[in-house]
Scaffold this motif. Structure first.
Motif, PDB file in Angstrom:
ATOM      1  N   PHE A   9       1.357 -12.763  -1.412  1.00 61.21           N
ATOM      2  CA  PHE A   9       1.855 -11.401  -1.346  1.00 61.21           C
ATOM      3  C   PHE A   9       2.012 -10.909   0.097  1.00 61.21           C
ATOM      4  O   PHE A   9       2.994 -10.264   0.428  1.00 61.21           O
ATOM      5  N   CYS A  10       1.079 -11.242   0.958  1.00 63.22           N
ATOM      6  CA  CYS A  10       1.113 -10.778   2.344  1.00 63.22           C
ATOM      7  C   CYS A  10       1.925 -11.695   3.253  1.00 63.22           C
ATOM      8  O   CYS A  10       2.243 -11.342   4.383  1.00 63.22           O
ATOM      9  N   THR A  11       2.266 -12.871   2.755  1.00 66.11           N
ATOM     10  CA  THR A  11       2.835 -13.925   3.598  1.00 66.11           C
ATOM     11  C   THR A  11       4.103 -13.498   4.317  1.00 66.11           C
ATOM     12  O   THR A  11       4.262 -13.769   5.503  1.00 66.11           O
ATOM     13  N   ALA A  12       5.015 -12.851   3.636  1.00 69.71           N
ATOM     14  CA  ALA A  12       6.279 -12.453   4.271  1.00 69.71           C
ATOM     15  C   ALA A  12       6.025 -11.558   5.483  1.00 69.71           C
ATOM     16  O   ALA A  12       6.602 -11.775   6.558  1.00 69.71           O
ATOM     17  N   GLY A  13       5.161 -10.556   5.324  1.00 68.82           N
ATOM     18  CA  GLY A  13       4.861  -9.657   6.434  1.00 68.82           C
ATOM     19  C   GLY A  13       4.194 -10.362   7.597  1.00 68.82           C
ATOM     20  O   GLY A  13       4.503 -10.105   8.767  1.00 68.82           O
ATOM     21  N   ALA A  63      -2.560  -7.518  13.817  1.00 69.30           N
ATOM     22  CA  ALA A  63      -3.582  -6.575  13.374  1.00 69.30           C
ATOM     23  C   ALA A  63      -3.117  -5.665  12.236  1.00 69.30           C
ATOM     24  O   ALA A  63      -3.922  -5.210  11.442  1.00 69.30           O
ATOM     25  N   GLY A  64      -1.825  -5.413  12.125  1.00 63.22           N
ATOM     26  CA  GLY A  64      -1.316  -4.551  11.068  1.00 63.22           C
ATOM     27  C   GLY A  64      -1.040  -5.257   9.753  1.00 63.22           C
ATOM     28  O   GLY A  64      -0.492  -4.666   8.842  1.00 63.22           O
ATOM     29  N   ASN A  65      -1.412  -6.529   9.673  1.00 67.95           N
ATOM     30  CA  ASN A  65      -1.161  -7.310   8.462  1.00 67.95           C
ATOM     31  C   ASN A  65      -2.487  -7.713   7.828  1.00 67.95           C
ATOM     32  O   ASN A  65      -3.307  -8.350   8.472  1.00 67.95           O
ATOM     33  N   LEU A  66      -2.663  -7.334   6.568  1.00 69.49           N
ATOM     34  CA  LEU A  66      -3.897  -7.626   5.860  1.00 69.49           C
ATOM     35  C   LEU A  66      -3.651  -8.632   4.742  1.00 69.49           C
ATOM     36  O   LEU A  66      -2.669  -8.556   4.029  1.00 69.49           O
ATOM     37  N   CYS A  67      -4.592  -9.564   4.590  1.00 72.46           N
ATOM     38  CA  CYS A  67      -4.590 -10.493   3.472  1.00 72.46           C
ATOM     39  C   CYS A  67      -5.799 -10.157   2.639  1.00 72.46           C
ATOM     40  O   CYS A  67      -6.920 -10.223   3.130  1.00 72.46           O
ATOM     41  N   ARG A  68      -5.586  -9.805   1.407  1.00 75.37           N
ATOM     42  CA  ARG A  68      -6.704  -9.428   0.545  1.00 75.37           C
ATOM     43  C   ARG A  68      -7.366 -10.638  -0.119  1.00 75.37           C
ATOM     44  O   ARG A  68      -8.381 -10.515  -0.779  1.00 75.37           O
ATOM     45  N   CYS A 109       0.798  -1.222   0.000  1.00 75.35           N
ATOM     46  CA  CYS A 109       0.000   0.000   0.000  1.00 75.35           C
ATOM     47  C   CYS A 109       0.834   1.278   0.000  1.00 75.35           C
ATOM     48  O   CYS A 109       0.333   2.335  -0.334  1.00 75.35           O
ATOM     49  N   SER A 110       2.065   1.220   0.441  1.00 73.27           N
ATOM     50  CA  SER A 110       2.960   2.387   0.572  1.00 73.27           C
ATOM     51  C   SER A 110       2.485   3.392   1.611  1.00 73.27           C
ATOM     52  O   SER A 110       2.968   4.514   1.644  1.00 73.27           O
ATOM     53  N   THR A 111       1.534   3.007   2.448  1.00 70.88           N
ATOM     54  CA  THR A 111       1.040   3.902   3.505  1.00 70.88           C
ATOM     55  C   THR A 111       1.142   3.270   4.890  1.00 70.88           C
ATOM     56  O   THR A 111       0.667   3.841   5.857  1.00 70.88           O
ATOM     57  N   GLY A 112       1.715   2.067   4.989  1.00 68.73           N
ATOM     58  CA  GLY A 112       1.871   1.412   6.280  1.00 68.73           C
ATOM     59  C   GLY A 112       0.638   0.709   6.785  1.00 68.73           C
ATOM     60  O   GLY A 112       0.579   0.312   7.945  1.00 68.73           O
ATOM     61  N   ASP A 113      -0.363   0.523   5.942  1.00 64.74           N
ATOM     62  CA  ASP A 113      -1.617  -0.068   6.384  1.00 64.74           C
ATOM     63  C   ASP A 113      -1.711  -1.576   6.182  1.00 64.74           C
ATOM     64  O   ASP A 113      -2.430  -2.249   6.908  1.00 64.74           O
ATOM     65  N   CYS A 114      -1.014  -2.135   5.187  1.00 61.01           N
ATOM     66  CA  CYS A 114      -1.244  -3.542   4.837  1.00 61.01           C
ATOM     67  C   CYS A 114      -0.285  -4.513   5.522  1.00 61.01           C
ATOM     68  O   CYS A 114      -0.603  -5.676   5.693  1.00 61.01           O
ATOM     69  N   GLY A 115       0.918  -4.059   5.889  1.00 62.23           N
ATOM     70  CA  GLY A 115       1.870  -4.921   6.579  1.00 62.23           C
ATOM     71  C   GLY A 115       2.699  -5.817   5.690  1.00 62.23           C
ATOM     72  O   GLY A 115       3.547  -6.563   6.179  1.00 62.23           O
ATOM     73  N   ALA A 116       2.512  -5.767   4.371  1.00 66.09           N
ATOM     74  CA  ALA A 116       3.286  -6.632   3.469  1.00 66.09           C
ATOM     75  C   ALA A 116       4.779  -6.341   3.548  1.00 66.09           C
ATOM     76  O   ALA A 116       5.598  -7.214   3.289  1.00 66.09           O
ATOM     77  N   THR A 155       6.791  -1.113   9.502  1.00 64.15           N
ATOM     78  CA  THR A 155       6.423  -1.173   8.092  1.00 64.15           C
ATOM     79  C   THR A 155       7.511  -0.397   7.345  1.00 64.15           C
ATOM     80  O   THR A 155       7.630   0.814   7.494  1.00 64.15           O
ATOM     81  N   SER A 156       8.307  -1.119   6.578  1.00 65.00           N
ATOM     82  CA  SER A 156       9.493  -0.522   5.965  1.00 65.00           C
ATOM     83  C   SER A 156       9.161   0.506   4.895  1.00 65.00           C
ATOM     84  O   SER A 156      10.036   1.276   4.492  1.00 65.00           O
ATOM     85  N   CYS A 157       7.918   0.583   4.464  1.00 67.69           N
ATOM     86  CA  CYS A 157       7.524   1.624   3.507  1.00 67.69           C
ATOM     87  C   CYS A 157       7.415   2.983   4.184  1.00 67.69           C
ATOM     88  O   CYS A 157       7.366   4.005   3.499  1.00 67.69           O
ATOM     89  N   LEU A 158       7.380   3.023   5.518  1.00 68.90           N
ATOM     90  CA  LEU A 158       7.281   4.286   6.255  1.00 68.90           C
ATOM     91  C   LEU A 158       8.583   4.680   6.946  1.00 68.90           C
ATOM     92  O   LEU A 158       8.637   5.715   7.598  1.00 68.90           O
ATOM     93  N   VAL A 159       9.616   3.870   6.802  1.00 71.30           N
ATOM     94  CA  VAL A 159      10.903   4.167   7.416  1.00 71.30           C
ATOM     95  C   VAL A 159      11.848   4.607   6.304  1.00 71.30           C
ATOM     96  O   VAL A 159      12.012   3.898   5.311  1.00 71.30           O
ATOM     97  N   LEU A 160      12.442   5.757   6.468  1.00 66.17           N
ATOM     98  CA  LEU A 160      13.419   6.201   5.485  1.00 66.17           C
ATOM     99  C   LEU A 160      14.708   5.393   5.646  1.00 66.17           C
ATOM    100  O   LEU A 160      15.078   5.022   6.763  1.00 66.17           O
ATOM    101  N   ALA A 161      15.379   5.129   4.545  1.00 67.00           N
ATOM    102  CA  ALA A 161      16.646   4.397   4.596  1.00 67.00           C
ATOM    103  C   ALA A 161      17.636   5.129   5.494  1.00 67.00           C
ATOM    104  O   ALA A 161      18.384   4.497   6.245  1.00 67.00           O
TER     105      ALA A 161
END
Length: 181
Positions: free
Chosen positions: A145-149, A174-179, A84-91, A102-108
């Protein structure tokens, strides 16, 4: 360059996450962390040291690049997914200095000097981590897709609390979603 909205795309339920400000620059939208040191240009390259799965790496990235993009694009660790790039899905969940993020919300740049564990860091020469094997054995993989997270969050939960209650498991994942389901 001008700010668009005071809190970016962040909702009230995300108040404890790193605050990002959305900027409109040359008709393109950019997220900029409030933690970027003043005076750093958005495209100025920085060199950062990070230990990933027990191996020290040097990465060279623009300050606006996320840990997720550094892991995937520079270190070629593609097990961590961008959902999602917003930290909502947990992938994109990884363990950063002992805590799931959620590594999409942490800057390198924020990970400089840190220890990161990705999904690739759990398997050994002897085989998969027991949680990874259990997911396979019980048919817990659909599209994958969600499995790793989910696996990273599960392992972190079990390392913190080896015998969690059902409620603690629900909160831990709770922070991990499976679609798929």
């Amino acid at each position: 360059c001008r700010p668009v909205g005071g809190r970016g795309l962040m909702g009230a339920h995300q108040a404890n996450r790193p605050r990002r400000i959305l900027f409109l620059m040359n008709e393109a939208l950019f997220f900029v962390s409030h933690r970027l040191p003043l005076g750093i240009a958005a495209r100025e390259l920085g060199r950062y040291g990070v230990t990933v799965n027990g191996v020290a790496h040097q990465i060279t990235v623009e300050p606006r690049k996320t840990l997720l993009s550094a892991l995937r694009d520079q270190l070629h660790m593609t097990g961590t997914k961008e959902g999602c790039s917003t930290g909502d899905c947990g992938a994109c969940t990884v363990i950063l200095n002992g805590k799931t993020v959620t590594s999409c919300l942490v800057l390198a740049a924020e990970a400089d000097g840190s220890k990161v564990t990705t999904i690739e860091g759990f398997a050994t020469e002897e085989g998969l981590h027991p949680v990874q094997q259990a997911i396979i054995d019980k048919g817990g993989v659909q599209c994958g897709f969600c499995t790793a997270g989910i696996i990273v969050a599960s392992i972190a939960l079990l390392e913190e609390n080896p015998k969690p209650t059902p409620d603690q498991i629900r909160r831990g994942l709770a922070g991990n979603l499976c679609r798929c389901t």
